[in-house]
Design a protein around this motif. Structure first.
Motif, PDB file in Angstrom:
ATOM      1  N   TYR A   1     -50.014  42.505  54.464  1.00 30.03           N
ATOM      2  CA  TYR A   1     -50.099  42.286  55.910  1.00 30.03           C
ATOM      3  C   TYR A   1     -51.356  41.517  56.327  1.00 30.03           C
ATOM      4  CZ  TYR A   1     -52.946  46.558  55.552  1.00 30.03           C
ATOM      5  OH  TYR A   1     -53.890  47.489  55.182  1.00 30.03           O
TER       6      TYR A   1
ATOM      7  N   LEU B   1     -50.672  38.217  58.437  1.00 31.16           N
ATOM      8  CA  LEU B   1     -49.394  38.749  58.904  1.00 31.16           C
ATOM      9  C   LEU B   1     -48.229  37.903  58.408  1.00 31.16           C
ATOM     10  CD1 LEU B   1     -50.279  39.757  62.555  1.00 31.16           C
ATOM     11  CD2 LEU B   1     -49.771  41.293  60.655  1.00 31.16           C
ATOM     12  N   GLU B   2     -48.418  36.586  58.400  1.00 32.20           N
ATOM     13  CA  GLU B   2     -47.392  35.697  57.848  1.00 32.20           C
ATOM     14  C   GLU B   2     -47.872  35.192  56.507  1.00 32.20           C
ATOM     15  OE1 GLU B   2     -44.584  32.432  59.771  1.00 32.20           O
ATOM     16  OE2 GLU B   2     -46.504  31.528  59.203  1.00 32.20           O
TER      17      GLU B   2
ATOM     18  N   ASP C   1     -42.298  41.745  58.001  1.00 31.64           N
ATOM     19  CA  ASP C   1     -43.707  41.688  57.613  1.00 31.64           C
ATOM     20  C   ASP C   1     -44.197  43.026  57.077  1.00 31.64           C
ATOM     21  OD1 ASP C   1     -45.177  43.333  59.755  1.00 31.64           O
ATOM     22  OD2 ASP C   1     -43.932  42.011  60.978  1.00 31.64           O
TER      23      ASP C   1
ATOM     24  N   LEU D   1     -47.035  44.753  58.141  1.00 29.06           N
ATOM     25  CA  LEU D   1     -47.817  45.596  59.044  1.00 29.06           C
ATOM     26  C   LEU D   1     -47.051  46.843  59.485  1.00 29.06           C
ATOM     27  CD1 LEU D   1     -50.290  46.251  60.686  1.00 29.06           C
ATOM     28  CD2 LEU D   1     -49.515  44.620  62.436  1.00 29.06           C
TER      29      LEU D   1
ATOM     30  N   TYR E   1     -48.888  47.892  67.492  1.00 23.08           N
ATOM     31  CA  TYR E   1     -48.676  46.769  66.571  1.00 23.08           C
ATOM     32  C   TYR E   1     -49.565  45.589  66.968  1.00 23.08           C
ATOM     33  CZ  TYR E   1     -46.349  43.141  63.822  1.00 23.08           C
ATOM     34  OH  TYR E   1     -46.094  42.117  62.940  1.00 23.08           O
TER      35      TYR E   1
ATOM     36  N   ALA F   1     -52.551  43.958  64.805  1.00 21.85           N
ATOM     37  CA  ALA F   1     -52.338  42.553  64.452  1.00 21.85           C
ATOM     38  C   ALA F   1     -53.504  41.694  64.934  1.00 21.85           C
ATOM     39  CB  ALA F   1     -51.033  42.051  65.059  1.00 21.85           C
TER      40      ALA F   1
ATOM     41  N   ILE G   1     -56.424  42.190  62.662  1.00 23.01           N
ATOM     42  CA  ILE G   1     -56.241  41.468  61.410  1.00 23.01           C
ATOM     43  C   ILE G   1     -56.548  39.980  61.597  1.00 23.01           C
ATOM     44  CG2 ILE G   1     -54.504  40.678  59.740  1.00 23.01           C
ATOM     45  CD1 ILE G   1     -53.165  43.457  60.133  1.00 23.01           C
ATOM     46  N   GLU G   2     -56.006  39.406  62.629  1.00 26.03           N
ATOM     47  CA  GLU G   2     -56.220  37.984  62.879  1.00 26.03           C
ATOM     48  C   GLU G   2     -57.689  37.699  63.198  1.00 26.03           C
ATOM     49  OE1 GLU G   2     -54.003  35.440  62.451  1.00 26.03           O
ATOM     50  OE2 GLU G   2     -52.883  37.076  61.520  1.00 26.03           O
TER      51      GLU G   2
END
Length: 281
Positions: A222, A225-226, A242, A244, A270, A274, A277-278
């Motif tokens: 994850y 994410l992509e 995905d 996550l 979520y 997310a 993470i980004e």
């Protein structure tokens, strides 16, 4: 020192990377629970002492991450079927003086898969899994419980794959790593359980050209994410799932054990994780 309210934590070595406090902290706030969830750095040589001292330290239980999952399984007094199947535990809780263990990766993966692709099993087709580590074991267990007739396992170490297959029985069949594209074309689901693609590093070199159009491609990585696998599958028009969601849903059973409320994985949660993470990339 004990804190007020109910307490839980995640242990690992190292532990700085864990997003579990953000997940559980969100739920503690949402449900207005007087409790805390912390990160605890525990050296491998100290893990048994720490786990045996959970009650005295005021903890209701804990999550367990690398490298303590196998040790936690061994130390526990009681183990549920998921932990036994995987040979490792990621969720611990106390029932009286007894330390109980589960592996919630199976629940997390299968729950999110069903939410994102509820008809994933409508075709009588094999499931293909890349990798043969602990995560692969949890996911194999989940698909076998879901009555999948054949699981095709692809791993660079054929010996490790053979060990996994022997542990789970004849429905798990080992294929050479080099055949991972050709032998998976008819799959209902293709799952990457390896670390390839983590932080954008490495490539699985999957060729999706001849894949069945209804195949679902899933990656438990994850960050990002992509992943490259997800991106390539989408380019070929395949439905993707995905990694996550598995992380979020595997946290649900533990929170319920420790804090007495079964939490909901919301879009807001979520998006929060997310964004974290980004933002960390």
């Amino acid at each position: 020192m004990k804190r007020a309210g109910k307490q839980a934590c995640v242990i690992g070595w190292p532990i700085e990377h864990s997003r579990s406090p953000a997940i559980h902290g969100y739920w503690l706030d949402r449900y207005r629970i007087d409790g805390t969830y912390t990160k605890e750095a525990v050296r491998p040589e100290d893990v048994e002492t720490f786990l045996r001292g959970l009650a005295n330290a005021g903890f209701s239980g804990c999550n367990v991450t690398i490298p303590h999952k196998e040790a936690a399984f061994r130390i526990a007094d009681e183990r549920d079927a998921s932990a036994v199947a995987v040979g490792a535990a990621n969720t611990l809780w106390l029932e009286g003086a007894r330390l109980c263990a589960a592996n919630t990766d199976t629940y997390g993966y299968m729950t999110y898969l069903a939410l994102q692709a509820e008809d994933w099993n409508r075709r009588d087709a094999p499931v293909s899994i890349l990798g043969a580590g602990g995560a692969a074991r949890a996911i194999v267990h989940g698909f076998l419980e879901a009555d999948v007739g054949e699981i095709r396992l692809f791993n660079r170490s054929a010996e490790r794959a053979a060990t996994l297959a022997a542990d789970f029985g004849p429905r798990v069949k080992v294929f050479p790593w080099e055949q991972r594209s050709r032998a998976a074309t008819e799959s209902a689901v293709l799952v990457n359980t390896t670390a390839v693609g983590l932080k954008g590093e490495g490539s699985l070199d999957m060729d999706f050209t001849d894949f069945h159009p209804d195949c679902i491609v899933s990656d438990i990585v994850y960050v990002p994410l992509e992943t490259a696998l997800i991106r390539d599958a989408r380019r070929h028009g395949l439905h993707t799932v995905d990694g996550l969601g598995m992380l979020l849903h595997q946290a649900v059973p533990g929170f319920e054990k420790w804090f007495g409320v079964r939490p909901e994985v919301t879009d807001e949660l979520y998006d929060k994780i997310a964004a974290d993470i980004e933002g960390a990339r």
